[in-house]
Design an enzyme around this catalytic site. Structure first.
Site, PDB file in Angstrom:
ATOM      1  N   GLY A 125       0.789  -1.236   0.000  1.00  0.00           N
ATOM      2  CA  GLY A 125       0.000   0.000   0.000  1.00  0.00           C
ATOM      3  C   GLY A 125       0.811   1.271   0.000  1.00  0.00           C
ATOM      4  CB  CYS A 131     -19.447   3.239 -26.673  1.00  0.00           C
ATOM      5  SG  CYS A 131     -18.784   3.246 -28.329  1.00  0.00           S
ATOM      6  CD  GLU A 184       1.632  -8.775   1.665  1.00  0.00           C
ATOM      7  OE1 GLU A 184       1.568  -9.904   2.125  1.00  0.00           O
ATOM      8  OE2 GLU A 184       0.642  -8.042   1.511  1.00  0.00           O
ATOM      9  N   PRO A 185       4.864  -4.389  -1.173  1.00  0.00           N
ATOM     10  CG  PRO A 185       6.876  -3.302  -1.656  1.00  0.00           C
ATOM     11  CD  PRO A 185       6.294  -4.446  -0.872  1.00  0.00           C
ATOM     12  N   GLY A 186       3.283  -3.335  -4.188  1.00  0.00           N
ATOM     13  CA  GLY A 186       3.107  -3.615  -5.610  1.00  0.00           C
ATOM     14  C   GLY A 186       3.419  -2.327  -6.352  1.00  0.00           C
ATOM     15  NE  ARG A 187      -0.586   2.316  -5.389  1.00  0.00           N
ATOM     16  CZ  ARG A 187      -1.786   2.176  -5.975  1.00  0.00           C
ATOM     17  NH1 ARG A 187      -2.055   2.820  -7.076  1.00  0.00           N
ATOM     18  NH2 ARG A 187      -2.711   1.423  -5.426  1.00  0.00           N
ATOM     19  CE1 TYR A 201     -10.154   1.430  -7.501  1.00  0.00           C
ATOM     20  CE2 TYR A 201      -8.467   1.617  -9.195  1.00  0.00           C
ATOM     21  CZ  TYR A 201      -9.183   0.854  -8.294  1.00  0.00           C
ATOM     22  OH  TYR A 201      -8.922  -0.480  -8.179  1.00  0.00           O
ATOM     23  CE1 TYR A 245      -2.914  -3.664  -7.992  1.00  0.00           C
ATOM     24  CE2 TYR A 245      -1.775  -1.610  -7.519  1.00  0.00           C
ATOM     25  CZ  TYR A 245      -2.115  -2.889  -7.172  1.00  0.00           C
ATOM     26  OH  TYR A 245      -1.634  -3.426  -5.999  1.00  0.00           O
ATOM     27  NE  ARG A 249      -4.460   2.865 -10.302  1.00  0.00           N
ATOM     28  CZ  ARG A 249      -4.270   4.032  -9.742  1.00  0.00           C
ATOM     29  NH1 ARG A 249      -3.871   5.045 -10.469  1.00  0.00           N
ATOM     30  NH2 ARG A 249      -4.471   4.209  -8.460  1.00  0.00           N
TER      31      ARG A 249
HETATM   32  N1  LLP Z   1      -0.916  -6.878  -0.211  1.00  0.00           N
HETATM   33  C1  LLP Z   1      -2.235  -7.152  -0.279  1.00  0.00           C
HETATM   34  C2  LLP Z   1      -2.815  -8.194   0.563  1.00  0.00           C
HETATM   35  C3  LLP Z   1      -3.035  -6.430  -1.194  1.00  0.00           C
HETATM   36  O1  LLP Z   1      -4.338  -6.697  -1.261  1.00  0.00           O
HETATM   37  C4  LLP Z   1      -2.450  -5.426  -1.999  1.00  0.00           C
HETATM   38  C5  LLP Z   1      -3.262  -4.665  -2.939  1.00  0.00           C
HETATM   39  C6  LLP Z   1      -1.071  -5.192  -1.892  1.00  0.00           C
HETATM   40  C7  LLP Z   1      -0.340  -5.935  -0.979  1.00  0.00           C
HETATM   41  C8  LLP Z   1      -0.344  -4.180  -2.724  1.00  0.00           C
HETATM   42  O2  LLP Z   1      -0.820  -2.880  -2.662  1.00  0.00           O
HETATM   43  P1  LLP Z   1       0.053  -1.717  -3.367  1.00  0.00           P
HETATM   44  O3  LLP Z   1       1.389  -1.691  -2.687  1.00  0.00           O
HETATM   45  O4  LLP Z   1       0.221  -2.063  -4.793  1.00  0.00           O
HETATM   46  O5  LLP Z   1      -0.734  -0.477  -3.185  1.00  0.00           O
HETATM   47  N2  LLP Z   1      -6.427  -1.491  -8.216  1.00  0.00           N
HETATM   48  C9  LLP Z   1      -6.079  -0.501  -7.217  1.00  0.00           C
HETATM   49  C10 LLP Z   1      -5.232  -1.069  -6.134  1.00  0.00           C
HETATM   50  C11 LLP Z   1      -5.836  -2.273  -5.452  1.00  0.00           C
HETATM   51  C12 LLP Z   1      -4.873  -2.942  -4.565  1.00  0.00           C
HETATM   52  C13 LLP Z   1      -5.392  -4.223  -4.028  1.00  0.00           C
HETATM   53  N3  LLP Z   1      -4.511  -4.846  -3.096  1.00  0.00           N
HETATM   54  C14 LLP Z   1      -5.424   0.695  -7.898  1.00  0.00           C
HETATM   55  O6  LLP Z   1      -5.333   0.724  -9.122  1.00  0.00           O
HETATM   56  O7  LLP Z   1      -5.021   1.644  -7.217  1.00  0.00           O
END
Ligand code: LLP
Length: 419
Positions: free
Chosen positions: A235, A342, A272-275, A315, A371, A311
C-alpha cells in the site's frame, strides 16, 4: 512522478525515443524501463533491511508480466500472490514455492488444494479456510491475515483494513485462530495485515503495526507461540501528481521496525509493495487519432481507453500526461484525453494544459505500471495491447498484442444456431 529526459523535443524512455518505440510497436503500448524496476525494488528493500532483516513480497497483482517477474526474481524479491493464476505465473518466472506467499480472500477448496499441491505457504483469511486447509495438508507453512481495524488508501474501494471490509480474521478472534491452528496440527509462522492501497503517509502503517505487535504479544503470552515474521502488507503510495510528495521510506521503515524490534521476538519484517515497485517504471503510449473542439471542451481522442488503463475511469485517479513528441513545448490549450470506448466515463486525463495537439501526436500516460495492464479488459471487443521492456537503449517485446481472433477463440456457437 518520474522525470524524463528528451532530445530535440522528443521524450526519451530508458534512452529510447518514445516515437521510435511507437513506430516499431504501434499503440497503445505499455513501456517499462528495467532500471527503474530494479532501483525501486532496491530502495524499498534497503530502507527496511538496514533496520531489521526484511523480505519484500512483491504484490504481483500490480503487474504479472513474466519478464517483469523475472527481473524481480533476479533482484531477490519474493511474492505476494492472490490466485492460483498468479502462483503459476511466478513459478513459471522462476520463483521457488517458499518465495511465494498466497493471500487469497474467499478461497475455494479447489484453489486451496491447487496452491497446497505446489507447496506454497498460505496466509489464511478465515476460520473456514483454516478448517478446510487442515483437511488438505496441515504440514503446510501458514500465517494469518488479521483485520487490524486500521484502514487507509487513495479511494474507498481500496481500503482493506477497516473493520467493515471482507478481509482478514476479526482482531478480537485472531488469538483463537492461532490456538485452533495449533490444535489442528499447524505450526503458524507469521502474522499479516494489509490496510489498503496508495497510502501517502507513514502514520496508518505505524498504527496498524501497533495492533500487530500487541497481537503478537498476546499470542506469545496466551499460547506460548513465537512467530517468525510480521507482515505489514503493501500500500505504499507514489506521487502521481506533480505536486504530490513521495513517501518518506526511511521514516516509514523506522516507525514500523522500531515497534517490531522493541515489542516482539519476530526475526523478520515482511512488506508487500506492488505499486511502489512497478508504477513509475512504466508508461502507456497512445496515439492521438481524433481532435474535437466542442463548445465546452477540447477532446484529444486517443487509441487507449478505460479498456487499456481503467484507473481514471474507475477510481477517478490522476495520471500525469505529456505529449511525447512535443515534450519541450509550452502548454497552449486545455484538453480531456479520452479513449475509444462508448461510455462518457472513458477518459485517461481531464482538463490538462498541453501543447496544441494534432492527430498523430503521441501522448504519454505516466505511472501506468501498477494496475494498468493487470486491470485491462476486452471491453468493446478490443484486444489487449503490447508490452515492451526498455533496457539501456534496447527494446524487447514482452507481450504480443492480442488479435481479434484471440477474442473469439474460446467462444462456441451451438450447432442448432448455425442452421
Ligand atoms: N498486499 C495485499 C494483501 C493487497 O491486497 C495489496 C493490494 C497489496 C499488498 C499491494 O498494494 P500496493 O502496494 O500495490 O498499493 N487497483 C487498485 C489497487 C488495489 C490494490 C489491491 N490490493 C489501484 O489501481 O489503485
Amino acid at each position: 512522478m518520474r522525470k524524463f529526459e528528451s532530445v530535440d523535443g522528443q521524450m526519451l524512455i530508458g534512452g529510447v525515443r518514445a516515437t521510435e518505440i511507437v513506430k516499431k510497436y504501434g499503440t497503445p503500448v505499455y513501456v517499462t524501463d528495467e532500471d527503474a524496476v530494479r532501483s525501486n525494488y532496491r530502495a524499498v528493500f534497503n530502507a527496511f533491511d538496514k533496520r531489521m532483516p526484511a523480505r519484500i513480497n512483491y504484490a504481483c497483482k500490480a503487474n504479472t508480466n513474466l519478464a517483469i517477474l523475472r527481473i524481480l526474481e533476479q533482484e531477490g524479491s519474493c511474492i505476494d500472490a492472490v490466485s492460483i493464476g498468479e502462483v503459476e505465473a511466478c513459478l513459471r518466472a522462476g520463483f521457488t514455492p517458499d518465495r511465494i506467499m498466497y493471500t487469497g480472500v474467499n478461497v475455494s477448496t479447489a484453489e486451496l488444494k491447487a496452491v497446497a499441491a505446489r507447496r506454497v505457504p498460505i496466509n489464511i483469511d478465515s476460520f473456514s479456510e483454516l478448517e478446510r486447509l487442515a483437511m488438505i495438508d496441515p504440514s503446510l507453512p501458514i500465517s494469518f491475515r488479521v483485520n487490524p481495524e486500521v484502514g487507509a488508501g487513495h479511494h474507498e474501494k481500496v481500503v482493506t483494513g477497516a473493520r467493515s471490509t471482507k478481509f482478514g480474521i476479526p482482531k478480537d478472534r485472531i488469538v483463537e485462530a492461532y490456538a485452533e491452528a495449533v490444535q489442528l496440527g499447524f505450526r503458524p509462522s507469521g502474522l499479516h495485515c494489509h490496510i489498503g492501497a496508495g497510502v501517502q503517509v507513514a502514520d496508518p502503517f505505524v498504527k496498524a503495526t501497533e495492533v500487530l505487535v500487541s497481537i503478537m504479544q498476546s499470542i506469545e503470552k496466551e499460547l506460548g507461540l513465537r512467530l517468525d515474521f510480521v507482515d505489514i502488507g503493501g500500500g505504499i503510495g507514489i506521487p502521481y501528481h506533480p505536486e504530490d510528495h513521495a513517501m518518506d521510506l526511511d521514516a516509514l521503515a523506522e516507525g514500523v521496525t522500531s515497534l517490531i524490534k522493541n515489542g516482539t521476538s519476530a526475526k523478520r519484517i515482511v512488506v508487500e509493495p506492488g505499486r511502489y515497485i512497478i508504477a513509475d517504471s512504466t508508461v502507456l503510449l497512445t496515439t492521438v487519432v481524433d481532435v474535437k473542439e466542442t463548445p465546452d471542451k477540447n477532446f484529444a481522442g486517443v487509441d487507449a481507453g478505460m479498456n487499456t488503463l481503467v484507473r481514471p475511469a474507475f477510481y477517478g485517479s490522476f495520471h500525469h500526461v505529456a505529449v511525447a513528441n512535443k515534450f519541450d513545448r509550452p502548454a497552449e490549450a486545455t484538453y480531456d484525453v479520452v479513449g475509444p470506448i462508448c461510455e462518457s466515463g472513458d477518459h485517461l486525463a481531464k482538463e490538462r494544459a498541453l501543447p496544441r495537439v494534432e492527430e498523430g501526436d503521441v501522448i504519454c500516460v505516466y505511472d501506468a505500471g501498477a494496475y494498468g495492464f493487470s486491470m485491462a479488459s476486452n471491453y468493446n471487443m478490443r484486444p489487449f495491447p503490447r508490452e515492451v521492456l526498455v533496457h539501456k537503449g534496447t527494446v524487447n517485446l514482452i507481450r504480443e498484442r492480442e488479435t481479434i481472433e484471440d477474442l473469439m477463440r474460446n467462444q462456441r456457437i451451438p450447432s442448432r444456431l448455425m442452421l
